[in-house]
Design a protein around this motif. Structure first.
Motif, PDB file in Angstrom:
ATOM      1  N   HIS A 291       0.819  -1.220   0.000  1.00  0.00           N
ATOM      2  CA  HIS A 291       0.000   0.000   0.000  1.00  0.00           C
ATOM      3  C   HIS A 291       0.854   1.273   0.000  1.00  0.00           C
ATOM      4  N   ALA A 292       1.761   1.350  -0.976  1.00  0.00           N
ATOM      5  CA  ALA A 292       2.700   2.471  -1.047  1.00  0.00           C
ATOM      6  C   ALA A 292       2.194   3.534  -2.019  1.00  0.00           C
ATOM      7  N   MET A 293       2.233   4.801  -1.572  1.00  0.00           N
ATOM      8  CA  MET A 293       1.816   5.924  -2.400  1.00  0.00           C
ATOM      9  C   MET A 293       2.882   7.006  -2.357  1.00  0.00           C
ATOM     10  N   ARG A 294       3.372   7.367  -3.538  1.00  0.00           N
ATOM     11  CA  ARG A 294       4.487   8.315  -3.631  1.00  0.00           C
ATOM     12  C   ARG A 294       4.035   9.737  -3.317  1.00  0.00           C
ATOM     13  N   LEU A 295       4.858  10.430  -2.509  1.00  0.00           N
ATOM     14  CA  LEU A 295       4.607  11.835  -2.174  1.00  0.00           C
ATOM     15  C   LEU A 295       5.653  12.778  -2.748  1.00  0.00           C
ATOM     16  N   THR A 296       6.869  12.291  -3.005  1.00  0.00           N
ATOM     17  CA  THR A 296       7.909  13.125  -3.599  1.00  0.00           C
ATOM     18  C   THR A 296       8.681  12.320  -4.634  1.00  0.00           C
ATOM     19  N   THR A 297       9.279  13.033  -5.575  1.00  0.00           N
ATOM     20  CA  THR A 297      10.147  12.386  -6.557  1.00  0.00           C
ATOM     21  C   THR A 297      11.369  11.790  -5.882  1.00  0.00           C
ATOM     22  N   SER A 298      11.827  12.430  -4.811  1.00  0.00           N
ATOM     23  CA  SER A 298      13.057  11.998  -4.138  1.00  0.00           C
ATOM     24  C   SER A 298      12.879  10.741  -3.302  1.00  0.00           C
ATOM     25  N   GLY A 299      11.641  10.248  -3.146  1.00  0.00           N
ATOM     26  CA  GLY A 299      11.466   8.959  -2.495  1.00  0.00           C
ATOM     27  C   GLY A 299      10.613   8.921  -1.246  1.00  0.00           C
ATOM     28  N   THR A 300       9.918  10.010  -0.922  1.00  0.00           N
ATOM     29  CA  THR A 300       9.017  10.000   0.228  1.00  0.00           C
ATOM     30  C   THR A 300       7.707   9.320  -0.161  1.00  0.00           C
ATOM     31  N   PHE A 301       7.282   8.337   0.648  1.00  0.00           N
ATOM     32  CA  PHE A 301       6.022   7.625   0.427  1.00  0.00           C
ATOM     33  C   PHE A 301       5.201   7.674   1.710  1.00  0.00           C
ATOM     34  N   ILE A 302       3.916   7.460   1.572  1.00  0.00           N
ATOM     35  CA  ILE A 302       3.087   7.040   2.690  1.00  0.00           C
ATOM     36  C   ILE A 302       2.728   5.594   2.383  1.00  0.00           C
ATOM     37  N   HIS A 303       3.061   4.667   3.299  1.00  0.00           N
ATOM     38  CA  HIS A 303       2.967   3.259   2.944  1.00  0.00           C
ATOM     39  C   HIS A 303       2.679   2.399   4.183  1.00  0.00           C
ATOM     40  N   GLY A 304       2.325   1.172   3.904  1.00  0.00           N
ATOM     41  CA  GLY A 304       2.141   0.209   4.971  1.00  0.00           C
ATOM     42  C   GLY A 304       3.480  -0.263   5.523  1.00  0.00           C
ATOM     43  N   ASN A 305       3.487  -0.589   6.824  1.00  0.00           N
ATOM     44  CA  ASN A 305       4.707  -1.040   7.500  1.00  0.00           C
ATOM     45  C   ASN A 305       4.373  -2.302   8.298  1.00  0.00           C
ATOM     46  N   TYR A 306       5.011  -3.436   7.923  1.00  0.00           N
ATOM     47  CA  TYR A 306       4.759  -4.704   8.609  1.00  0.00           C
ATOM     48  C   TYR A 306       5.933  -5.140   9.481  1.00  0.00           C
ATOM     49  N   TRP A 307       7.051  -4.445   9.405  1.00  0.00           N
ATOM     50  CA  TRP A 307       8.263  -4.874  10.109  1.00  0.00           C
ATOM     51  C   TRP A 307       8.457  -4.174  11.451  1.00  0.00           C
ATOM     52  N   ARG A 308       7.556  -3.294  11.818  1.00  0.00           N
ATOM     53  CA  ARG A 308       7.609  -2.651  13.130  1.00  0.00           C
ATOM     54  C   ARG A 308       6.444  -3.145  13.982  1.00  0.00           C
ATOM     55  N   PRO A 309       6.619  -3.245  15.303  1.00  0.00           N
ATOM     56  CA  PRO A 309       5.505  -3.673  16.166  1.00  0.00           C
ATOM     57  C   PRO A 309       4.393  -2.629  16.187  1.00  0.00           C
ATOM     58  N   SER A 310       3.203  -3.058  16.518  1.00  0.00           N
ATOM     59  CA  SER A 310       2.027  -2.190  16.447  1.00  0.00           C
ATOM     60  C   SER A 310       2.127  -0.971  17.348  1.00  0.00           C
ATOM     61  N   PHE A 311       2.795  -1.101  18.519  1.00  0.00           N
ATOM     62  CA  PHE A 311       2.813   0.024  19.453  1.00  0.00           C
ATOM     63  C   PHE A 311       3.597   1.223  18.933  1.00  0.00           C
ATOM     64  N   VAL A 312       4.428   1.010  17.889  1.00  0.00           N
ATOM     65  CA  VAL A 312       5.220   2.115  17.317  1.00  0.00           C
ATOM     66  C   VAL A 312       4.303   3.197  16.746  1.00  0.00           C
ATOM     67  N   PHE A 313       3.248   2.782  16.074  1.00  0.00           N
ATOM     68  CA  PHE A 313       2.412   3.723  15.331  1.00  0.00           C
ATOM     69  C   PHE A 313       1.586   4.581  16.290  1.00  0.00           C
ATOM     70  N   GLY A 314       1.748   5.878  16.132  1.00  0.00           N
ATOM     71  CA  GLY A 314       1.130   6.839  17.022  1.00  0.00           C
ATOM     72  C   GLY A 314       2.008   7.231  18.187  1.00  0.00           C
ATOM     73  N   ASN A 315       3.203   6.585  18.293  1.00  0.00           N
ATOM     74  CA  ASN A 315       4.063   6.848  19.451  1.00  0.00           C
ATOM     75  C   ASN A 315       5.522   7.155  19.105  1.00  0.00           C
ATOM     76  N   GLN A 316       6.071   6.547  18.064  1.00  0.00           N
ATOM     77  CA  GLN A 316       7.498   6.703  17.761  1.00  0.00           C
ATOM     78  C   GLN A 316       7.700   6.993  16.278  1.00  0.00           C
TER      79      GLN A 316
END
Length: 382
Positions: A291-316
């Protein structure tokens, strides 16, 4: 040429038949058409010119298969006419011109010629597709394969119209890219058309455009999502109403995320991400990023992340500059925040990042011209 010869021979004096009846005087006006009749390899700009002597031009028609009624400009004294846009390349044109003298007599001249077929075609690509629907932040990007030296000529040949009507202006980023946008985000429901009239436009010495087409697209609902690094919550606002809050993770220290208004320009259900492609050495090489969506030509995306634990999101903040949302590898679970956001986003939707220690994204880094003031955008629009 026969008409011109007759006019010269009569010299404005009446002819008389043997029975004494006077004929109507011939016109003293003459018409000259350049290029000469039968000319080939004629330049699409600067070559066609119609002039009148001892009279005024009253009618000029320039036609060709697929290019009828070429518009033109006549001088204040109505003795000179030139086309107001380039002629098309590789095209056979016919010219008919009429002038009238002070006595009201007319003379008509005709000519035909063929424009050159360019050895080097200035190819351009456009980022919108006919019939598609985009978000309110969509910018029309026209990118040329080779550098453009006559930017003003190219700018005159590309226009964007819209219903409801709004002024859409182009801005050059470098020598090979021009982007178009209105002053504010598009109104939802707008229908816009890109008009490419590049055929015959000399983009650089020896290079001519050949594209002649209209591309009509639509603007859908308004969706503007904002994530503040202080809360790490992505607020999804659709048509002015908050519809979802999604916990996220931004760039870690040393790899912070750009601030500013960024527009989704590409969508990938799954993509591999390799740090070497964005100049970060061997920092990461992640397969099956969902679920990757490009935001910049230089490589910024908003995307799904499966390799980090759930508690990271919203906190780190843990990324190398992207906006991460919780997901599973391959994106097979439609209930994850990343899957929801992907499935509810259009190319052209806006994602705003606030509160990071990084700088504001550059306007030319992706479809992000909204980070430039309107005065700056229009001042350097050609």
């Amino acid at each position: 040429m026969a008409s011109l010869a007759l006019a010269a021979g009569c010299s404005g004096s009446p002819n008389t038949h043997p029975n004494g009846d006077a004929t109507v005087p011939a016109a003293t006006a003459t018409v000259a058409i350049s290029p000469a009749d039968g000319a080939t390899k004629v330049a699409p700009t600067g070559a066609l010119r119609v002039t009148a002597a001892a009279g005024k031009l009253t009618r000029i028609t320039v036609t060709a298969p697929g290019d009828t009624n070429v518009p033109g400009k006549v001088s204040a004294d109505r003795t000179t006419w030139t086309p107001s846009r380039p002629l098309r390349t590789g095209t056979h044109y016919q010219v008919t011109a009429t002038a009238q003298d002070s006595s009201g007599h007319t003379v008509t001249q005709q000519s035909a010629f063929t424009t050159l077929t360019p050895a080097h075609k200035a190819a351009a690509t456009v980022n919108v597709v006919a019939g598609e629907t985009y978000g309110v932040g969509m910018e029309v990007e026209v990118r040329f394969k080779d550098p453009v030296s006559d930017k003003a000529a190219v700018m005159r040949a590309i226009t964007v119209s819209a219903t409801p009507a709004v002024l859409v202006v182009g801005h050059w980023f470098g020598d090979d890219q021009v982007d178009f946008r209105p002053q504010q985000y598009w109104t939802p429901g707008t229908r816009a058309t890109v008009h490419l009239r590049l055929d015959g436009v000399q983009t650089a010495p020896g290079a001519y455009g050949t594209q002649q087409q209209d591309i009509t697209f639509a603007i859908g609902r308004s969706q503007i999502s904002t994530i503040d690094d202080r809360t790490k919550q992505l607020l999804v606002v659709r048509d002015g109403k908050l519809v979802r809050t999604l916990p996220g993770s931004l760039g870690a220290p040393g790899h912070t995320t750009y601030n500013g208004q960024m527009v989704i320009s590409e969508k990938y259900r799954v993509i591999d991400m390799d740090s070497r492609t964005v100049g970060l050495g061997s920092s990461y090489n992640i397969k099956d990023v969902p679920h990757a969506m490009r935001l910049t030509t230089s490589g910024t995306f908003i995307h799904g992340n499966y390799w980090r634990p759930s508690f990271v999101f919203g906190n780190q903040d843990t990324s190398h500059g992207c906006v991460g949302l919780r997901d599973v590898r391959g994106g097979g679970d439609p209930s994850t925040p990343a899957a929801w956001f992907y499935n509810n986003s259009l190319i052209g939707d806006v994602v705003i990042v606030k509160g990071t220690p990084d700088r504001t994204v550059q306007p030319g880094n992706g479809l992000n011209g909204w980070n430039m003031s309107w005065s700056a955008w229009t001042t350097t629009s050609s």
